[in-house]
Design a protein around this motif. Structure first.
Motif, PDB file in Angstrom:
ATOM      1  N   GLY A 231       0.910  -1.262   0.146  1.00  0.00           N
ATOM      2  CA  GLY A 231      -0.101   0.037  -0.077  1.00  0.00           C
ATOM      3  C   GLY A 231       0.796   1.209   0.086  1.00  0.00           C
ATOM      4  N   ILE A 232       2.104   1.205   0.128  1.00  0.00           N
ATOM      5  CA  ILE A 232       3.014   2.590   0.482  1.00  0.00           C
ATOM      6  C   ILE A 232       3.442   2.740  -1.002  1.00  0.00           C
ATOM      7  CG2 ILE A 232       4.984   3.422   1.390  1.00  0.00           C
ATOM      8  CD1 ILE A 232       2.581   2.724   3.057  1.00  0.00           C
ATOM      9  N   GLY A 233       3.936   1.809  -1.876  1.00  0.00           N
ATOM     10  CA  GLY A 233       4.549   2.123  -3.076  1.00  0.00           C
ATOM     11  C   GLY A 233       3.959   3.008  -4.151  1.00  0.00           C
ATOM     12  N   PRO A 234       2.804   3.152  -4.111  1.00  0.00           N
ATOM     13  CA  PRO A 234       2.261   4.167  -5.044  1.00  0.00           C
ATOM     14  C   PRO A 234       2.533   5.458  -4.877  1.00  0.00           C
ATOM     15  CG  PRO A 234       0.612   2.224  -4.835  1.00  0.00           C
ATOM     16  CD  PRO A 234       1.490   2.161  -3.970  1.00  0.00           C
ATOM     17  N   ALA A 235       2.333   5.822  -3.569  1.00  0.00           N
ATOM     18  CA  ALA A 235       2.580   7.027  -3.185  1.00  0.00           C
ATOM     19  C   ALA A 235       4.250   7.593  -3.522  1.00  0.00           C
ATOM     20  CB  ALA A 235       2.239   7.285  -1.878  1.00  0.00           C
ATOM     21  N   VAL A 236       5.020   6.620  -3.429  1.00  0.00           N
ATOM     22  CA  VAL A 236       6.530   6.990  -3.784  1.00  0.00           C
ATOM     23  C   VAL A 236       6.622   6.987  -5.088  1.00  0.00           C
ATOM     24  CG1 VAL A 236       8.804   5.757  -3.299  1.00  0.00           C
ATOM     25  CG2 VAL A 236       7.233   5.659  -1.590  1.00  0.00           C
ATOM     26  N   PHE A 237       6.149   6.027  -5.880  1.00  0.00           N
ATOM     27  CA  PHE A 237       6.695   5.697  -7.288  1.00  0.00           C
ATOM     28  C   PHE A 237       5.771   6.556  -8.354  1.00  0.00           C
ATOM     29  CE2 PHE A 237       8.408   1.824  -5.336  1.00  0.00           C
ATOM     30  CZ  PHE A 237       9.480   2.360  -5.300  1.00  0.00           C
ATOM     31  N   GLY A 238       4.298   7.023  -7.685  1.00  0.00           N
ATOM     32  CA  GLY A 238       3.512   7.939  -8.502  1.00  0.00           C
ATOM     33  C   GLY A 238       2.872   7.360  -9.776  1.00  0.00           C
ATOM     34  N   VAL A 239       2.739   5.879  -9.725  1.00  0.00           N
ATOM     35  CA  VAL A 239       1.653   5.193 -10.391  1.00  0.00           C
ATOM     36  C   VAL A 239       1.129   4.140  -9.683  1.00  0.00           C
ATOM     37  CG1 VAL A 239       3.357   5.543 -12.432  1.00  0.00           C
ATOM     38  CG2 VAL A 239       3.927   3.375 -11.094  1.00  0.00           C
ATOM     39  N   PRO A 240      -0.041   3.708 -10.006  1.00  0.00           N
ATOM     40  CA  PRO A 240      -0.896   2.660  -9.517  1.00  0.00           C
ATOM     41  C   PRO A 240      -0.100   1.272  -9.397  1.00  0.00           C
ATOM     42  CG  PRO A 240      -2.297   3.751 -11.192  1.00  0.00           C
ATOM     43  CD  PRO A 240      -0.826   4.121 -11.282  1.00  0.00           C
ATOM     44  N   ALA A 241      -0.165   0.694  -8.411  1.00  0.00           N
ATOM     45  CA  ALA A 241       0.673  -0.666  -8.222  1.00  0.00           C
ATOM     46  C   ALA A 241       0.275  -1.610  -9.495  1.00  0.00           C
ATOM     47  CB  ALA A 241       0.340  -1.447  -6.933  1.00  0.00           C
ATOM     48  N   ASP A 242      -1.091  -1.554  -9.770  1.00  0.00           N
ATOM     49  CA  ASP A 242      -1.197  -2.478 -11.068  1.00  0.00           C
ATOM     50  C   ASP A 242      -0.541  -2.459 -12.231  1.00  0.00           C
ATOM     51  OD1 ASP A 242      -2.882  -0.505 -11.076  1.00  0.00           O
ATOM     52  OD2 ASP A 242      -4.609  -1.532 -12.050  1.00  0.00           O
ATOM     53  N   GLU A 243      -0.140  -1.252 -12.443  1.00  0.00           N
ATOM     54  CA  GLU A 243       0.757  -0.830 -13.676  1.00  0.00           C
ATOM     55  C   GLU A 243       2.280  -1.523 -13.428  1.00  0.00           C
ATOM     56  OE1 GLU A 243       0.979   3.150 -14.792  1.00  0.00           O
ATOM     57  OE2 GLU A 243      -1.204   3.408 -14.872  1.00  0.00           O
ATOM     58  N   LEU A 244       2.899  -1.790 -12.197  1.00  0.00           N
ATOM     59  CA  LEU A 244       3.950  -2.562 -12.043  1.00  0.00           C
ATOM     60  C   LEU A 244       3.880  -4.081 -11.795  1.00  0.00           C
ATOM     61  CD1 LEU A 244       5.403   0.414  -9.817  1.00  0.00           C
ATOM     62  CD2 LEU A 244       5.801  -0.097 -12.259  1.00  0.00           C
ATOM     63  N   ARG A 245       2.716  -4.673 -11.522  1.00  0.00           N
ATOM     64  CA  ARG A 245       2.321  -5.943 -11.068  1.00  0.00           C
ATOM     65  C   ARG A 245       3.241  -7.041 -12.069  1.00  0.00           C
ATOM     66  NH1 ARG A 245      -3.282  -6.465 -11.475  1.00  0.00           N
ATOM     67  NH2 ARG A 245      -2.909  -6.866 -13.702  1.00  0.00           N
ATOM     68  N   ASP A 246       4.028  -7.911 -11.271  1.00  0.00           N
ATOM     69  CA  ASP A 246       5.031  -8.723 -12.139  1.00  0.00           C
ATOM     70  C   ASP A 246       5.963  -8.305 -13.080  1.00  0.00           C
ATOM     71  OD1 ASP A 246       3.333 -10.887 -10.869  1.00  0.00           O
ATOM     72  OD2 ASP A 246       1.894 -10.813 -12.566  1.00  0.00           O
ATOM     73  N   ARG A 247       6.393  -7.008 -12.667  1.00  0.00           N
ATOM     74  CA  ARG A 247       7.497  -6.408 -13.390  1.00  0.00           C
ATOM     75  C   ARG A 247       8.550  -5.616 -12.837  1.00  0.00           C
ATOM     76  NH1 ARG A 247       4.630  -1.367 -16.495  1.00  0.00           N
ATOM     77  NH2 ARG A 247       6.480  -1.691 -17.678  1.00  0.00           N
TER      78      ARG A 247
END
Length: 226
Positions: free
Chosen positions: A70-86
């Motif tokens: 739940g913390i990553g999206p605020a840090v990286f500026g994108v929804p977490a599902d855009e980074l899923r499995d990547r």
């Protein structure tokens, strides 16, 4: 060799690793990581649905800061599902700002340096979404998805949509992953697997074995040997 260290950010973990050249099985945990590799530079590891097998170069040095669910999206500026499995180069997300970060960190950055970068980004974003922190804590404690939705005052569909953005997958998947992590922690502490299954909310030991195999790629007996 892999080592973990406490981080100043609540729930985060600093870690370091030097590859021996053999693949490593990284289990899904609902987290996003800021990484630095001596070969690839700055990267972001998204939330995995199943175990990720590394393809390392012998002697490659890694640093990482693992952020709680739940913390990553605020840090990286994108929804977490855009980074899923990547695994994504940081400059693909931050552009010129990533180059500035790399220059500040230098050729031999530290895990503390990565944490300072994350802390600054998190402060600039006004902190994490409190919904993500609350939902992750409820599910990590074994609360059912239905009960968690009621606790935060959201319907199932809204919670699912918000969870995709916050965690990279729906609350049921996150609950499965966090349950597996609780179960493996009990097993590594010496608890017999039948008892682990009962204490972690599985129907029986066979259910535990099936679920771990689906998420980790191997049964718990093999994981516990590594």
């Amino acid at each position: 060799m892999y080592r973990e260290f406490p981080a100043g950010l609540p729930g985060a973990v600093r870690w370091t690793s030097v590859s021996g050249g053999a693949p490593t099985r990284v289990l899904p945990d609902g987290c996003l990581d800021l990484l630095w590799s001596s070969r690839s530079g700055l990267l972001v590891a998204g939330p995995d649905r199943t175990a990720y097998l590394t393809d390392p170069t012998s002697g490659e040095r890694w640093l990482g800061l693992r952020l709680p669910p739940g913390i990553g999206p605020a840090v990286f500026g994108v929804p977490a599902d855009e980074l899923r499995d990547r695994r994504v180069p940081l400059d693909a997300l931050w552009g010129r700002a990533a180059t500035d970060v790399a220059e500040r960190l230098g050729e031999r950055p530290t895990a503390g340096g990565l944490e300072a970068v994350v802390a600054a980004r998190l402060a600039a974003a006004g902190g994490p979404d409190p919904l993500g922190v609350q939902v992750a804590a409820l599910l990590a404690a074994g609360t059912s998805v239905t009960a968690a939705a009621a606790e935060v005052g959201l319907g199932p569909r809204v919670l699912h949509r918000r969870s995709l953005s916050l965690f990279g997958y729906g609350p049921k998947t996150l609950a499965r992953i966090l349950r597996m992590q609780r179960a493996l922690a009990l097993a590594r502490a010496g608890t017999p697997l039948a008892e682990v299954a009962a204490r972690s909310g599985y129907a029986d030991q066979a259910h535990l074995t099936r679920d771990v195999r689906e998420l980790a790629g191997v049964p718990p007996t093999l994981l516990l040997k590594s």
